[in-house]
Write a protein that holds these residues in place. Structure first.
Motif, PDB file in Angstrom:
ATOM      1  N   ARG A 201       2.290   7.613  13.061  1.00 13.20           N
ATOM      2  CA  ARG A 201       2.693   7.220  11.708  1.00 13.20           C
ATOM      3  C   ARG A 201       3.596   6.000  11.831  1.00 13.20           C
ATOM      4  NH1 ARG A 201      -0.056   9.320   7.570  1.00 13.20           N
ATOM      5  NH2 ARG A 201       1.763   8.878   6.263  1.00 13.20           N
ATOM      6  N   VAL A 202       3.243   4.947  11.099  1.00 11.17           N
ATOM      7  CA  VAL A 202       3.989   3.687  11.151  1.00 11.17           C
ATOM      8  C   VAL A 202       4.459   3.336   9.751  1.00 11.17           C
ATOM      9  CG1 VAL A 202       3.915   1.252  11.783  1.00 11.17           C
ATOM     10  CG2 VAL A 202       2.606   2.915  13.107  1.00 11.17           C
ATOM     11  N   HIS A 203       5.690   2.825   9.654  1.00 15.64           N
ATOM     12  CA  HIS A 203       6.224   2.430   8.349  1.00 15.64           C
ATOM     13  C   HIS A 203       5.416   1.279   7.761  1.00 15.64           C
ATOM     14  CE1 HIS A 203       9.038   1.254   5.194  1.00 15.64           C
ATOM     15  NE2 HIS A 203       8.903   0.010   5.634  1.00 15.64           N
ATOM     16  N   CYS A 204       5.100   1.385   6.459  1.00 15.29           N
ATOM     17  CA  CYS A 204       4.424   0.325   5.702  1.00 15.29           C
ATOM     18  C   CYS A 204       5.360  -0.185   4.616  1.00 15.29           C
ATOM     19  CB  CYS A 204       3.137   0.849   5.067  1.00 15.29           C
ATOM     20  SG  CYS A 204       1.856   1.244   6.269  1.00 15.29           S
ATOM     21  N   PRO A 205       5.211  -1.443   4.188  1.00 20.82           N
ATOM     22  CA  PRO A 205       6.087  -1.993   3.148  1.00 20.82           C
ATOM     23  C   PRO A 205       6.119  -1.119   1.893  1.00 20.82           C
ATOM     24  CG  PRO A 205       4.775  -3.733   4.126  1.00 20.82           C
ATOM     25  CD  PRO A 205       4.269  -2.450   4.696  1.00 20.82           C
TER      26      PRO A 205
END
Length: 681
Positions: free
Chosen positions: A169-173
């Protein structure tokens, strides 16, 4: 694979090679590889020039500008292939571990790429790059957020339960923390619950900023020629990782970012994920009006005449020409001595008056000549305070003094403030900084914090002589020329650069002032004087913005005169108990006054004539504070008589030359070690 996507990947590789981005990428990979540590996410920042990309491939350029999240995936796949092909990071296993942040250097100068903070409706639904600008009015503390995390399937027989990086899981804007890390994620292969592997959580810095359109400054002025109406609302900015602490409260910035809508319970908040920050400094005018140029040529025979005429006709929309000349000259000097530098020459004004209505109008009018002239509303704080933001974190709120950065903060009647506020004001005037204390327990932090905020503004204030005389018993042991300012703490009076007593007490208002007030009451828009038509408010705005940007240097003669007067005054203004009554800041004030007079004269060198005006203004101020000295200047030495024609200007020049001669004698008597070069005439 889509041929168009494949073509864009090839263009990405060409662009990175040509722009030097590939070399930087290899260098960043080396840092990760040298650490020998496995991460859930490897984050890379890639600077993009949209113009260069569009020339290589218009489709890719369009993707970057209008579909930045999809464009980042294209860069992600190229970077993954490069890492595997060149063996740049041995620990990397899957493409999902690569997080790409695209940073455009600029956006096309077209209206569709500008996000106005005062326009309605606010377009936060398009997840693409926009440019916006505004002033920072609130700033949170730096906290942590999750850049990325690894999850494992709880079903032991599932292939995703192994120690590989399959579920990332990667942070998105615009995403909240719960979008990256929470407990209800399920395996895409077997639908079993996923569990985070805490060893591989990657944290980054996050800071929440509140920014508002610069038009807010017009609403905070005491008086404005602009009658337009507008709607203004602050917007939340997210600064992450390398951008944390890149913005300063009160500064004007241009940003590039992606708008988003953050859901917080039942409330939705529009925000911008910032990718780049640039300090915005508008260029001042490169000229003054022809009328000012003509006036400068007419008065070129004397270094004192131009500023005398300027002060004489200044603010003729509010007060008649020829009235309040000393105060108007001080106002003009304070206006041109404004800038946003750390070690600027400040010039604060404290006015003793009975004509509070007239003085208030004059100061309000003068504020509007600067982009950052703020009239402090009594209901709010002068200096920064701390409160909870929408997310429950500590947020330092801007205030009148910070919003007036590089300008003027007009705080009204000084006698209306309580003791603690006056003590804080004194501290800020002495240090030009203020400290905000943030208790950790109150805002969910482990430790207490202190935030120091720079206060780069000139302060204006007045004291109502009539009301102050009713509130306390006046002293009887005054020295000659000394005023009763005992209602205000002595140390606070000393830290104000100039103390001025205006010429016309309310019990005997001059006839021109009375006529002006009556005529303006009948027709507020009337131009009562020829000077108002020749030198408009806009002309003065341009003149002051031009003059304050001049870089001036002290001449050796002016420096010697200022130092000689300062040393002599320290010797004559002293008592047996407290020593010298001349504060250490007096030398700075003298230099600031002299430089301001040179700027107002549109010169880049401070001459002896500028130093003479500075000395006379400061000596008048010191006389009001502490009584007369051996120099013994007249009550109104800078404008001893009315300026009605050229003959009166000539008389004033003679008077100022006599003051200069008298000043040289004073320095020779009380500071004999100072060598001053003078011209024999």
């Amino acid at each position: 694979m889509d041929p168009e996507i494949q073509k864009m990947r090839e263009v990405v590789l060409v662009y990175l090679d040509r722009s030097g981005g590939l070399q930087k990428f290899v260098h960043d990979c080396k840092k990760y590889n040298d650490s020998k540590q496995s991460y859930a996410v490897y984050r890379f920042i890639i600077s993009i020039n949209p113009s260069d990309i569009a020339e290589l491939d218009a489709t890719l350029g369009n993707y970057i500008l209008h579909k930045p999240l999809q464009a980042a995936q294209i860069f992600q796949s190229v970077c993954f292939v490069a890492i595997k092909t060149l063996s740049l990071i041995e620990q990397l296993q899957t493409e999902a571990q690569i997080s790409i942040l695209l940073k455009p250097t600029h956006l096309p100068p077209l209206p569709s790429y500008v996000l106005s903070l005062s326009a309605y409706p606010f377009n936060y639904t398009s997840p693409r790059f926009y440019m916006s600008e505004g002033i920072v009015i609130a700033m949170g503390t730096v906290t942590k957020y999750t850049q990325g995390a690894r999850f494992l399937c709880t079903e032991e027989t599932c292939p995703f339960s192994e120690g590989r990086f399959r579920c990332i899981r990667v942070h998105c804007p615009g995403a909240t923390e719960s979008a990256t890390v929470r407990t209800d994620f399920v395996c895409s292969l077997c639908s079993s619950p996923l569990q985070e592997d805490m060893k591989f959580r990657v944290l980054g810095d996050k800071q929440i900023i509140e920014m508002i359109d610069a038009k807010i400054l017009n609403a905070l002025k005491g008086y404005s020629m602009d009658k337009s109406h507008f709607r203004i609302q602050a917007i939340t900015l997210f600064l992450r990782d390398e951008l944390a602490n890149k913005m300063t409260i009160g500064n004007h910035y241009r940003i590039i970012g992606i708008p988003a809508c953050v859901q917080n319970g039942l409330q939705a908040t529009a925000c911008i994920e910032v990718t780049s920050v640039h300090l915005y400094k508008p260029n001042g005018p490169s000229f003054v009006s022809d009328n000012f140029k003509y006036l400068l040529s007419l008065t070129s025979s004397s270094c004192w005449r131009f500023t005398a005429v300027l002060a004489n006709i200044f603010a003729s929309q509010v007060v008649p020409p020829g009235t309040y000349n000393t105060l108007k000259l001080a106002i003009l000097l304070s206006l041109v001595q404004t800038c946003e530098k750390e070690n600027a020459d400040y010039l604060d004004l404290l006015i003793m008056t009975s004509d509070t209505v007239v003085i208030d109008r004059l100061l309000n009018y003068s504020l509007c000549l600067l982009p950052r002239g703020i009239r402090h509303p009594p209901s709010s704080d002068i200096f920064p305070s701390v409160s909870k933001d929408k997310h429950g974190s500590a947020s330092v709120q801007a205030c009148s003094a910070v919003l007036a950065k590089g300008g003027i903060c007009y705080i009204g009647d000084l006698s209306s403030y309580k003791k603690d506020k006056l003590e804080l004001l004194q501290s800020v005037l002495e240090s030009r900084t203020t400290t905000v204390f943030i208790p950790g327990k109150k805002y969910g932090e482990e430790a207490d914090q202190q935030v120091t905020v720079s206060v780069q503004t000139n302060f204006w204030s007045f004291v109502d002589v009539d009301s102050s005389s009713k509130k306390h018993i006046q002293k009887e042991n005054f020295l000659i020329g000394q005023m009763d300012v005992s209602l205000i703490p002595v140390n606070l009076v000393d830290v104000f650069g100039l103390l001025i007593y205006n010429e016309f007490p309310s019990c005997r208002l001059s006839s021109p002032v009375v006529h002006h007030i009556l005529k303006k009451a009948i027709d507020p828009e009337a131009m009562l004087y020829k000077a108002s038509q020749q030198f408009r408010t806009q002309d003065y705005e341009e003149f002051i913005l031009f003059a304050r940007n001049l870089h001036v240097e002290l001449s050796s003669e002016a420096e010697s005169l200022i130092q000689g007067y300062y040393l002599a005054s320290r010797r004559v203004r002293r008592d047996s108990i407290h020593g010298s009554t001349l504060s250490a800041s007096a030398l700075k004030i003298l230099i600031s006054l002299a430089k301001a007079h040179a700027k107002l004269s549109l010169r880049q060198t401070v001459l002896v004539e500028d130093a003479v005006i500075a000395v006379l203004l400061l000596e008048s101020s010191l006389t009001l504070k502490h009584g007369t000295s051996a120099l013994c200047v007249a009550p109104n030495p800078v404008f001893p008589f009315d300026l009605s024609d050229e003959n009166s200007l000539q008389q004033r020049d003679v008077h100022l030359m006599q003051c200069h001669h008298h000043l040289l004698k004073f320095i020779a008597a009380y500071s004999p070690g100072i060598q001053i070069n003078t011209n024999e005439e």
